[in-house]
Design a protein around this motif. Structure first.
Motif, PDB file in Angstrom:
ATOM      1  N   PHE A   1       0.827  -1.209   0.000  1.00 36.81           N
ATOM      2  CA  PHE A   1       0.000   0.000   0.000  1.00 36.81           C
ATOM      3  C   PHE A   1       0.862   1.260   0.000  1.00 36.81           C
ATOM      4  N   VAL A   2       1.980   1.196   0.699  1.00 40.49           N
ATOM      5  CA  VAL A   2       2.906   2.326   0.700  1.00 40.49           C
ATOM      6  C   VAL A   2       3.463   2.542  -0.712  1.00 40.49           C
ATOM      7  N   ALA A   3       3.768   1.451  -1.408  1.00 41.16           N
ATOM      8  CA  ALA A   3       4.331   1.529  -2.759  1.00 41.16           C
ATOM      9  C   ALA A   3       3.380   2.226  -3.721  1.00 41.16           C
ATOM     10  N   GLN A   4       2.068   2.030  -3.554  1.00 37.35           N
ATOM     11  CA  GLN A   4       1.104   2.672  -4.436  1.00 37.35           C
ATOM     12  C   GLN A   4       1.170   4.185  -4.309  1.00 37.35           C
ATOM     13  N   THR A   5       1.358   4.669  -3.090  1.00 35.54           N
ATOM     14  CA  THR A   5       1.466   6.116  -2.873  1.00 35.54           C
ATOM     15  C   THR A   5       2.792   6.645  -3.391  1.00 35.54           C
ATOM     16  N   PHE A   6       3.873   5.946  -3.099  1.00 29.27           N
ATOM     17  CA  PHE A   6       5.197   6.391  -3.533  1.00 29.27           C
ATOM     18  C   PHE A   6       5.301   6.424  -5.060  1.00 29.27           C
ATOM     19  N   SER A   7       4.668   5.479  -5.724  1.00 30.76           N
ATOM     20  CA  SER A   7       4.771   5.415  -7.192  1.00 30.76           C
ATOM     21  C   SER A   7       4.145   6.627  -7.853  1.00 30.76           C
ATOM     22  N   ASN A   8       3.205   7.285  -7.175  1.00 25.70           N
ATOM     23  CA  ASN A   8       2.547   8.464  -7.727  1.00 25.70           C
ATOM     24  C   ASN A   8       3.228   9.770  -7.327  1.00 25.70           C
ATOM     25  N   LEU A   9       4.112   9.703  -6.338  1.00 28.93           N
ATOM     26  CA  LEU A   9       4.690  10.932  -5.805  1.00 28.93           C
ATOM     27  C   LEU A   9       6.191  11.066  -6.013  1.00 28.93           C
ATOM     28  N   PHE A  10       6.908   9.957  -5.906  1.00 30.54           N
ATOM     29  CA  PHE A  10       8.363  10.047  -5.851  1.00 30.54           C
ATOM     30  C   PHE A  10       9.020   9.076  -6.831  1.00 30.54           C
TER      31      PHE A  10
END
Length: 283
Positions: free
Chosen positions: A84-93
């Protein structure tokens, strides 16, 4: 017609770096089970010792421990959260920044574990080696909570600022210092500190993990990391002229900047875009 190996390689290449770490952890766990059946204990050689002399004998443990898990439940929970963390990071960083945040979380967690075990051997119940990706996962979570503290997130029907998630995680983790897994909790705290400090430095335009770039450049081709190219800065905002950008809704403005980050990395933003995203995180 592609072969099975080519198909697997293609699918792996499309994964975000944190998702690749999930795959690696699963592979290592399966390998450890197989090797254990033939009499080789992978944890014994690649975990992080709590005795200083043993650590000097296998210093690679400061990294390798983050890819080992004692049980399926231990692995499953860590990888589920990391997904779930990876989904957010993939869109931001960018993938490289994500990897550095995760890696420093693992390193800081391991250092915290060793320091406490050596300096305060009788204070906590640290009587075994350290394994698990928890410190790296927590570093990523705290980075998000500290970088976008006032971003609204939802849990079923409840909505609250992201910073409260970070606070709640730390509060619920602290009692673990008195448990039989106190060493793991110490590593968690090291991960929290790493993620928080990284975010605060990143807000100032400083990359806390930049010293890892030389190492990552050396292994870039082997690890399959994508190079993030810097684009020339312009007077536009997220690819739009200033007048058009101002006419968009606030959320649309944020989406445009986040889309630019996902395509070109945070480093491609102009100072005006960084300032706008910083202000948006405080709302």
């Amino acid at each position: 017609m592609t072969t099975l190996s080519q198909d697997i390689k293609e699918k792996l290449s499309r994964l975000h770096i944190l998702e690749k770490i999930i795959v690696l952890n699963i592979v290592v766990f399966a390998l450890s089970i197989f090797l254990n059946l033939i009499g080789f204990n992978l944890l014994e050689w690649f975990s992080l010792p709590y005795i200083l002399s043993e650590f000097f004998g296998r210093p690679w443990g400061i990294i390798s421990y983050g890819f080992l898990h004692k049980s399926f439940g231990h692995l499953f929970f860590n990888m589920l959260v990391l997904y779930f963390v990876a989904q957010t990071f993939s869109n931001l960083f960018s993938p490289r920044l994500s990897l550095k945040i995760y890696s420093l979380g693992v390193i800081f967690g391991g250092l915290a574990f060793i320091i406490v075990a050596v300096l305060f051997p009788n204070l906590l119940q640290i009587n075994g080696p350290l394994v698990g990706a928890s410190a790296g996962v927590r570093a990523c979570i705290l980075f998000l909570c500290a970088y976008l503290p006032n971003k609204s997130v939802g849990f079923f029907t409840f909505r609250f600022p992201l910073k409260y998630l970070g606070i709640a995680m730390i509060v619920f983790d602290l009692p673990g210092l008195l448990s039989v897994n106190s060493g793991g909790t110490v590593a968690h705290i090291g991960g929290y500190l790493s993620g928080y400090f990284y975010a605060k430095q990143f807000h100032k335009g400083k990359d806390f993990g930049s010293f890892l770039d030389g190492f990552l450049n050396y292994f870039k081709s082997k690890k399959g990391l994508k190079t993030v190219y810097r684009k020339k800065k312009s007077s536009t905002m997220a690819g739009q002229n200033k007048k058009e950008f101002d006419n968009f809704t606030h959320q649309k403005q944020i989406d445009l900047i986040l889309d630019k980050i996902s395509k070109s990395g945070y480093e491609s933003l102009t100072q005006a875009e960084k300032d706008f995203l910083f202000r948006a995180g405080k709302k």
